[in-house]
Structures are given as C-alpha cells and as structure tokens.
Design a protein around this motif. Structure first.
Motif, short mmCIF file in Angstrom:
data_model
loop_
_atom_site.label_atom_id
_atom_site.label_comp_id
_atom_site.label_asym_id
_atom_site.label_seq_id
_atom_site.Cartn_x
_atom_site.Cartn_y
_atom_site.Cartn_z
N LEU A 43 52.44 54.54 57.51
CA LEU A 43 53.09 54.37 58.82
C LEU A 43 53.00 52.91 59.26
N HIS A 44 51.87 52.29 59.01
CA HIS A 44 51.69 50.87 59.32
C HIS A 44 52.69 50.02 58.53
N ARG A 45 52.83 50.30 57.23
CA ARG A 45 53.79 49.55 56.40
C ARG A 45 55.21 49.71 56.93
N LEU A 46 55.59 50.94 57.24
CA LEU A 46 56.94 51.17 57.77
C LEU A 46 57.15 50.42 59.08
N ALA A 47 56.14 50.45 59.95
CA ALA A 47 56.25 49.75 61.23
C ALA A 47 56.37 48.25 61.01
N LYS A 48 55.58 47.73 60.07
CA LYS A 48 55.61 46.29 59.79
C LYS A 48 56.96 45.89 59.19
N TYR A 49 57.46 46.66 58.25
CA TYR A 49 58.75 46.34 57.63
C TYR A 49 59.88 46.42 58.65
N HIS A 50 59.83 47.44 59.48
CA HIS A 50 60.91 47.62 60.46
C HIS A 50 60.88 46.53 61.53
N SER A 51 59.71 46.29 62.08
CA SER A 51 59.62 45.33 63.18
C SER A 51 59.64 43.89 62.69
N GLY A 52 59.23 43.68 61.45
CA GLY A 52 59.12 42.33 60.94
C GLY A 52 57.97 41.58 61.59
N ASN A 53 57.10 42.33 62.26
CA ASN A 53 56.03 41.72 63.03
C ASN A 53 54.71 42.39 62.66
N LYS A 54 53.92 41.71 61.85
CA LYS A 54 52.65 42.27 61.39
C LYS A 54 51.73 42.60 62.57
N ARG A 55 51.71 41.72 63.55
CA ARG A 55 50.83 41.92 64.71
C ARG A 55 51.20 43.17 65.51
N GLU A 56 52.51 43.36 65.72
CA GLU A 56 52.98 44.55 66.45
C GLU A 56 52.61 45.82 65.68
N ALA A 57 52.78 45.79 64.36
CA ALA A 57 52.45 46.95 63.54
C ALA A 57 50.95 47.25 63.58
N GLU A 58 50.14 46.20 63.55
CA GLU A 58 48.69 46.39 63.63
C GLU A 58 48.28 46.96 64.99
N LYS A 59 48.91 46.49 66.04
CA LYS A 59 48.61 47.01 67.38
C LYS A 59 49.00 48.48 67.49
N LEU A 60 50.13 48.83 66.91
CA LEU A 60 50.58 50.22 66.90
C LEU A 60 49.57 51.10 66.16
N LEU A 61 49.13 50.64 64.99
CA LEU A 61 48.14 51.39 64.21
C LEU A 61 46.83 51.51 64.98
N LYS A 62 46.42 50.43 65.61
CA LYS A 62 45.18 50.45 66.38
C LYS A 62 45.28 51.45 67.54
N ASN A 63 46.44 51.51 68.19
CA ASN A 63 46.64 52.48 69.27
C ASN A 63 46.56 53.91 68.75
N ILE A 64 47.12 54.15 67.57
CA ILE A 64 47.04 55.49 66.97
C ILE A 64 45.58 55.85 66.70
N ILE A 65 44.86 54.92 66.11
CA ILE A 65 43.46 55.17 65.77
C ILE A 65 42.62 55.38 67.03
N LYS A 66 42.81 54.54 68.04
CA LYS A 66 42.06 54.70 69.29
C LYS A 66 42.32 56.05 69.93
N THR A 67 43.58 56.45 69.96
CA THR A 67 43.94 57.74 70.56
C THR A 67 43.29 58.88 69.77
N PHE A 68 43.38 58.81 68.45
CA PHE A 68 42.78 59.84 67.59
C PHE A 68 41.27 59.93 67.84
N ILE A 69 40.60 58.78 67.88
CA ILE A 69 39.15 58.77 68.07
C ILE A 69 38.78 59.37 69.42
N LYS A 70 39.50 59.00 70.46
CA LYS A 70 39.19 59.51 71.79
C LYS A 70 39.39 61.02 71.87
N ILE A 71 40.46 61.51 71.25
CA ILE A 71 40.69 62.96 71.24
C ILE A 71 39.59 63.66 70.45
#
Length: 187
Positions: A43-71
C-alpha cells in the motif's frame, strides 16, 4: 471504584500515546504478521508511486499504523461497548469485501468497478469513525479521513486498476497477500 476507572483510563491514554510515538513499520511488524506487513508495504508503494511523494506516502503509512495500534490498545483493554463491537464487525465485513473486490478486479479482466469499491471503502470509513470517535481525539479521526480520502480517490483507483497500469506488479503482490489473508480467515 471511580479512582480505578480513572487510573485505567489514564493507563490506556498513556499506552496509546507511547505506541503512537513509536509508530513505524518496525513496530507494526512486531504487532502484526508478515503477510499483513507486506500488505502495508505494498500500500505504501502504491501511494508513493501514485503521489510521486515519498514523504506523503510515509505519512499515510504512519497514520495507518498509528490508527491500527490505537485500536489494538483499545481492544486489548476491552474499551469498546457492545454497540461499538457491532461497528468492529461491520468494519471487518467491509474490509473483507474490499479485499475480495481488489482481488477480483486484478484477476478478472474488465471487472473493475470504482463506484462499488468506493462504496465499500466509505462504509468501512463510517464504521471505523463510529468505532473510534468516542475513544480517540479529533486529530486521530481526521487522520482516518485522510487515509480513506487517499484510497477512495478516483484518480488513485483508476490509475492502479487500469489494465496497463505501471502499478500492476505491486498490485499483483498486494493481491497475493490479500488472498493469503482471506484464505487464513485473517481478513
């Protein structure tokens, strides 16, 4: 008795804060199995390829992980009411439907139906927000919306599922892992 409840609530808040501060792929790999970790990586790779922005993709992945951990913290501490547990079941059902749709769209030519996939993902978003709204901050809820806004984006979905998409190899790896999770009953 009231002091015990307050202490437990404080303990849960501390756990959520600590784990969210440590949220990254390595921590997620401790909490989830290898196949689920591969799903996150793809999912991170797809986000990075689509957005062309490594930082945005990493932030998206981090948000997924944070949400998962909190739940996970909330679930392990049995913080969900009976009504909220219904949202958990709805969420599981919608994610399973989304996964099965992604697999089908990849494996069966000309089966891609963006409207259906967006509909299933929007239902998952609603169930997730209803589940966490009482337990997490507005900022955490906003992060959920950012995640779903990205993955429900018609531009993203159309680009990923286009027959000649440059994302086909990554999508294939994602589908392989989704099939494994579905076969194991983990999704």
């Amino acid at each position: 008795m009231a002091d015990t409840v307050k202490s437990k609530d404080l303990g849960i808040q501390v756990q959520k804060k600590i784990f969210s501060r440590m949220a990254n792929k390595n921590v997620a790999k401790i909490l989830i199995d290898d196949v689920s970790s591969n799903v996150l990586d793809n999912l991170h790779r797809l986000a990075k390829y689509h957005s062309g922005n490594k930082r945005e993709a990493e932030k998206l992945l981090k948000n997924i992980i944070k949400t998962f951990i909190k739940i996970t913290v909330l679930d392990r501490n049995r913080s969900f009411s009976d009504e909220e547990l219904k949202h958990v079941e709805r969420l599981k059902s919608r994610f399973r439907s989304a996964a099965m749709s992604v697999v089908s769209f990849y494996e069966v030519d000309f089966s891609y139906d963006r409207n259906y996939l967006v509909s299933v993902l929007e239902e998952a978003r609603t169930a997730l927000v209803n589940l966490i709204a009482r337990h997490l901050t507005d900022k955490s809820v906003a992060k959920v919306h950012v995640i779903f806004d990205f993955f429900c984006s018609p531009g993203f979905l159309d680009r990923v599922f286009h027959r000649d998409s440059e994302h086909r190899p990554v999508l294939g790896a994602l589908v392989k892992d989704l099939n494994t999770l579905l076969d194991q009953g983990n999704l």
